[in-house]
Each structure stands twice: as C-alpha cells, then as structure tokens.
Design a protein around this motif. Structure first.
Motif, mmCIF file in Angstrom:
data_model
loop_
_atom_site.group_PDB
_atom_site.id
_atom_site.type_symbol
_atom_site.label_atom_id
_atom_site.label_comp_id
_atom_site.label_asym_id
_atom_site.label_seq_id
_atom_site.Cartn_x
_atom_site.Cartn_y
_atom_site.Cartn_z
ATOM 1 N N ALA A 119 0.831 -1.197 0.000
ATOM 2 C CA ALA A 119 0.000 0.000 0.000
ATOM 3 C C ALA A 119 0.871 1.255 0.000
ATOM 4 O O ALA A 119 0.588 2.222 -0.721
ATOM 5 C CB ALA A 119 -0.924 0.001 1.216
ATOM 6 N N ALA A 120 1.940 1.238 0.778
ATOM 7 C CA ALA A 120 2.848 2.389 0.821
ATOM 8 C C ALA A 120 3.482 2.636 -0.539
ATOM 9 O O ALA A 120 3.648 3.787 -0.972
ATOM 10 C CB ALA A 120 3.918 2.172 1.885
ATOM 11 N N VAL A 121 3.817 1.561 -1.231
ATOM 12 C CA VAL A 121 4.408 1.693 -2.566
ATOM 13 C C VAL A 121 3.388 2.235 -3.560
ATOM 14 O O VAL A 121 3.704 3.090 -4.393
ATOM 15 C CB VAL A 121 4.972 0.336 -3.042
ATOM 16 N N GLY A 122 2.145 1.743 -3.497
ATOM 17 C CA GLY A 122 1.117 2.249 -4.387
ATOM 18 C C GLY A 122 0.908 3.741 -4.217
ATOM 19 O O GLY A 122 0.794 4.494 -5.203
ATOM 20 N N GLU A 123 0.863 4.196 -2.970
ATOM 21 C CA GLU A 123 0.702 5.627 -2.700
ATOM 22 C C GLU A 123 1.901 6.420 -3.222
ATOM 23 O O GLU A 123 1.734 7.462 -3.868
ATOM 24 C CB GLU A 123 0.550 5.854 -1.203
ATOM 25 N N ASP A 193 11.176 0.884 -12.747
ATOM 26 C CA ASP A 193 12.024 -0.147 -12.139
ATOM 27 C C ASP A 193 11.843 -0.151 -10.620
ATOM 28 O O ASP A 193 12.797 -0.362 -9.877
ATOM 29 C CB ASP A 193 13.495 0.118 -12.497
ATOM 30 N N LEU A 194 10.611 0.047 -10.159
ATOM 31 C CA LEU A 194 10.382 0.235 -8.726
ATOM 32 C C LEU A 194 10.262 -1.108 -8.011
ATOM 33 O O LEU A 194 9.235 -1.457 -7.436
ATOM 34 C CB LEU A 194 9.150 1.102 -8.482
ATOM 35 N N PHE A 195 11.350 -1.865 -8.035
ATOM 36 C CA PHE A 195 11.440 -3.142 -7.343
ATOM 37 C C PHE A 195 11.608 -2.912 -5.840
ATOM 38 O O PHE A 195 11.977 -1.814 -5.406
ATOM 39 C CB PHE A 195 12.617 -3.950 -7.888
ATOM 40 N N PRO A 196 11.372 -3.928 -5.021
ATOM 41 C CA PRO A 196 11.540 -3.752 -3.580
ATOM 42 C C PRO A 196 12.906 -3.207 -3.167
ATOM 43 O O PRO A 196 12.992 -2.447 -2.196
ATOM 44 C CB PRO A 196 11.308 -5.167 -3.030
ATOM 45 N N ASP A 197 13.981 -3.581 -3.876
ATOM 46 C CA ASP A 197 15.293 -3.071 -3.466
ATOM 47 C C ASP A 197 15.518 -1.618 -3.877
ATOM 48 O O ASP A 197 16.575 -1.046 -3.584
ATOM 49 C CB ASP A 197 16.426 -3.965 -3.976
ATOM 50 N N ASN A 198 14.529 -1.004 -4.521
ATOM 51 C CA ASN A 198 14.606 0.419 -4.846
ATOM 52 C C ASN A 198 13.661 1.261 -3.991
ATOM 53 O O ASN A 198 13.435 2.436 -4.288
ATOM 54 C CB ASN A 198 14.295 0.649 -6.326
ATOM 55 N N VAL A 199 13.113 0.633 -2.943
ATOM 56 C CA VAL A 199 12.208 1.327 -2.023
ATOM 57 C C VAL A 199 12.700 1.078 -0.602
ATOM 58 O O VAL A 199 12.811 -0.071 -0.176
ATOM 59 C CB VAL A 199 10.755 0.831 -2.172
ATOM 60 N N PHE A 200 12.993 2.140 0.119
ATOM 61 C CA PHE A 200 13.522 2.011 1.473
ATOM 62 C C PHE A 200 12.431 2.272 2.507
ATOM 63 O O PHE A 200 11.562 3.132 2.316
ATOM 64 C CB PHE A 200 14.670 2.988 1.697
ATOM 65 N N PHE A 201 12.520 1.528 3.612
ATOM 66 C CA PHE A 201 11.611 1.685 4.741
ATOM 67 C C PHE A 201 12.416 1.888 6.019
ATOM 68 O O PHE A 201 13.503 1.322 6.177
ATOM 69 C CB PHE A 201 10.732 0.443 4.911
ATOM 70 N N LEU A 202 11.874 2.687 6.910
ATOM 71 C CA LEU A 202 12.335 2.763 8.294
ATOM 72 C C LEU A 202 11.206 2.202 9.145
ATOM 73 O O LEU A 202 10.154 2.831 9.277
ATOM 74 C CB LEU A 202 12.648 4.206 8.690
ATOM 75 N N GLY A 203 11.399 0.992 9.655
ATOM 76 C CA GLY A 203 10.287 0.281 10.264
ATOM 77 C C GLY A 203 9.255 -0.022 9.194
ATOM 78 O O GLY A 203 9.572 -0.590 8.155
ATOM 79 N N GLU A 204 8.015 0.384 9.412
ATOM 80 C CA GLU A 204 6.956 0.171 8.427
ATOM 81 C C GLU A 204 6.678 1.426 7.600
ATOM 82 O O GLU A 204 5.752 1.430 6.787
ATOM 83 C CB GLU A 204 5.668 -0.265 9.137
ATOM 84 N N THR A 205 7.475 2.460 7.795
ATOM 85 C CA THR A 205 7.252 3.720 7.091
ATOM 86 C C THR A 205 8.175 3.824 5.876
ATOM 87 O O THR A 205 9.394 3.650 5.994
ATOM 88 C CB THR A 205 7.516 4.921 8.018
ATOM 89 N N LEU A 206 7.595 4.082 4.723
ATOM 90 C CA LEU A 206 8.397 4.242 3.508
ATOM 91 C C LEU A 206 9.257 5.499 3.646
ATOM 92 O O LEU A 206 8.741 6.593 3.894
ATOM 93 C CB LEU A 206 7.480 4.330 2.289
ATOM 94 N N SER A 207 10.569 5.346 3.502
ATOM 95 C CA SER A 207 11.483 6.462 3.733
ATOM 96 C C SER A 207 12.083 7.038 2.460
ATOM 97 O O SER A 207 12.708 8.106 2.514
ATOM 98 C CB SER A 207 12.618 6.024 4.671
ATOM 99 N N GLY A 208 11.911 6.388 1.313
ATOM 100 C CA GLY A 208 12.435 6.974 0.090
ATOM 101 C C GLY A 208 12.483 6.004 -1.074
ATOM 102 O O GLY A 208 12.421 4.781 -0.904
#
Length: 321
Positions: A119-123, A193-208
């Motif tokens: 959901a965080a990635v979709g947003e 190319d928005l694969f999981p290794d291109n999305v960072f999280f701090l805990g459950e919060t998307l950080s970048g």
C-alpha cells in the motif's frame, strides 16, 4: 546495483577532491542489482552513493535522471539528490565511465513485503506520477514493446538452454503483445524499475525511492503493472491478491485509474513480465567475467507471465469495481 568497473582509492580520492563533501574514509562496492557500478562512499562528512554508469544507460540520458530527482524532491518525494562539484556540475568521469554522487538515504528494503508495504508503494508511485506531471524534460522508454523483439534476438536460441521451449513461448507472446499493446493511455514520467530493493523503509514507514536510471516518459498504468509484478507475487510465483488490492487501492486514492487504464491492466502486466524476462535472460547469458554482480533468474518472470496469460480483467489483480 552492481560493480562492473573497479575504482582505485587514489582515483576516487582525486575525484572527491573536486567536491565539498569531505575526505575519503572508506568505500565498498554494492553487489545488488545488475545495471551500473555502485559504491557506498564514507567521507568525513557522511555517507554518499557513487554510481558509474554503464551498460544500458546512455550518457546523453543522465541529465534527465539527475534533473528528475531534483524535480521530484522539490515536490515532496524523498529520493537521492545529485551532489554537485565545486563547478556546480553533477556529472563527471571516473575510471573511464560517466559518474555521479548522490545523497545517501536511510532505510532498508523489504525482502518479504507485506500488504501494508505494498500500500505504501502504491501511494508513493501515484505521488511520483502526479509530481512528475509538470516535469519538462522527456525521455522515450528504450525498453518498451518495440525493443522486446530485438532483445530476444540478442539472446538468440540460447534461451532454450535456460528452459526447454522458452524461445517458442517468447515468440508467441511477443506476437500478442505487439498486436495488442495500448498506445493511447495517459502518459508521463514513470520510474519503470520500482522493485523492492529500490524502495527504502524505516520500520513500516516508507522512507524513500532510489535508482531512477530507467525513468522515462511512458504509460503511467504500465508503471503500476510493473509494481504488481515485483511486489505482489510470492516466492512460489503465486499472485497475492491481498497485496495487489492494497497497492491498487492506495494508488487510486491519489490518482484514480481511468476505465481505459483498468481495461488495459492485464496486457500491461503481461508486457511488464516480458520486459523483465527478456532483460534478465540477456543478462543471465552475458555476465562479464569477474564482475561483482548477481544475475537475476529470468524464469521468475516467465512464471509470472504465465499467470498474467490467465487473467481476464483487472479485478483478478484486486482492483475494486
């Protein structure tokens, strides 16, 4: 990310001396990914990412990528920012390759994404599409449908060495995609190319979001289809509709899909699976000797493609009516 080109300590120190980011303390190659040579650089002023561009990244496209990251950050998205040298230039040359330094983002990527992560990635993806709507620069997608047959021909008959009968299956699917590919849907800047290794999280919060080096101007819903492929399948290649529903619902809360985009989602998802099947197949068959890189399994996307071939409507992905 990967390392194809080695960099000596002396060369890197001389390169960093043209910036105001402190003295080199240490650096190490980053083995994940398959496209460019990447290094985590630790200086007396902090951590940075050094990228040497090679393979599919054309030097003429680099100003687009660097300007896009600045544009998105100015509109509230958290992504790496190009670091300019004392001459105000973000792009240089190191070890014979075009090179740039970008800021370091805190966080880790999710090896087993949850529905909440999806959901965080979709947003975030929808916000990227909205933020990029007034980005003035354009870059055609060099890895869209017109490129897939040449990619397949580059791999040649060796595809059957990876999986018996793979070449014939690809040829048949290419015929369907080339005939059915939608060309009149809303377009804009996509990450691609928005694969999981291109999305960072701090805990459950998307950080970048990172790694914008496939970003281009293309069909926005195609970017959604890419994310369904890389976020919503389980390790056994089964599609997780709960994750798909979470991603799509969060995306639509920011940017609703049109009826035409909804109708096109199954063919776009097939195309996204084909794109990564082919690029992975080429990479699998042509890893340079001695490169610090882990080629990714092309058959993962062959299995996903087979699922998409059974889909009849976007509701199968969890898209609510």
């Amino acid at each position: 990310m990967a390392v194809y080109t080695d960099v000596s300590t002396d060369d890197l120190s001389r390169f960093l001396a043209t910036y105001d980011i402190g003295d080199l303390l240490s650096y190490k190659g980053i083995a994940e990914g398959v496209e460019n040579s990447n290094f985590l650089v630790h200086t007396s002023q902090g951590n940075f990412i050094l990228t040497l561009y090679e393979k599919r990244v054309a030097e003429a496209d680099l100003p687009f990528f660097l300007a896009l990251m600045e544009h998105l950050a100015a509109r509230g998205l958290t992504c790496p920012q190009p670091v300019k040298n004392r001459q105000g230039v973000a792009l240089g040359v190191l070890a014979g390759r075009p090179a740039a330094i970008v800021t370091f983002l805190e966080g880790t990527w999710m090896r087993r994404p949850s529905a909440k992560n999806c959901a965080a990635v979709g947003e975030a993806l929808a916000k990227l599409h909205v933020a990029g709507s007034d980005f003035a620069m354009k870059r055609p997608n060099a890895l869209s449908v017109a490129s897939w047959r040449p990619l397949f021909e580059h791999a040649g008959p060796r595809g059957d060495d990876v999986h018996p009968g793979l070449c014939n299956e690809i040829v048949n699917e290419l015929g369907v995609l080339e005939t059915s590919w939608p060309r009149d849907l809303p377009q804009g800047v996509i990450h691609a190319d928005l694969f999981p290794d291109n999305v960072f999280f701090l805990g459950e919060t998307l950080s970048g979001l990172i790694d914008f080096y496939f970003a281009c101007t293309d069909t926005l819903a195609y970017d959604v289809a890419i994310c369904l492929n890389c976020w919503c399948f389980e390790p056994d290649s089964s599609y997780n509709v709960t994750k798909g529903r979470a991603l799509l619902k969060a995306y639509q809360a920011v940017r609703p899909l049109s009826a035409a985009e909804r109708d096109a989602l199954p063919i776009l998802a097939r195309g996204a699976a084909m794109r990564f099947l082919l690029t992975r197949l080429v990479d699998w068959l042509s890893v340079p000797e001695g490169a610090l890189v882990k080629p990714k399994d092309p058959l993962e996307y062959f299995r996903k493609l087979r699922f998409h071939q059974t889909v009849r409507s976007a509701s199968d992905y969890g898209l609510d009516a």
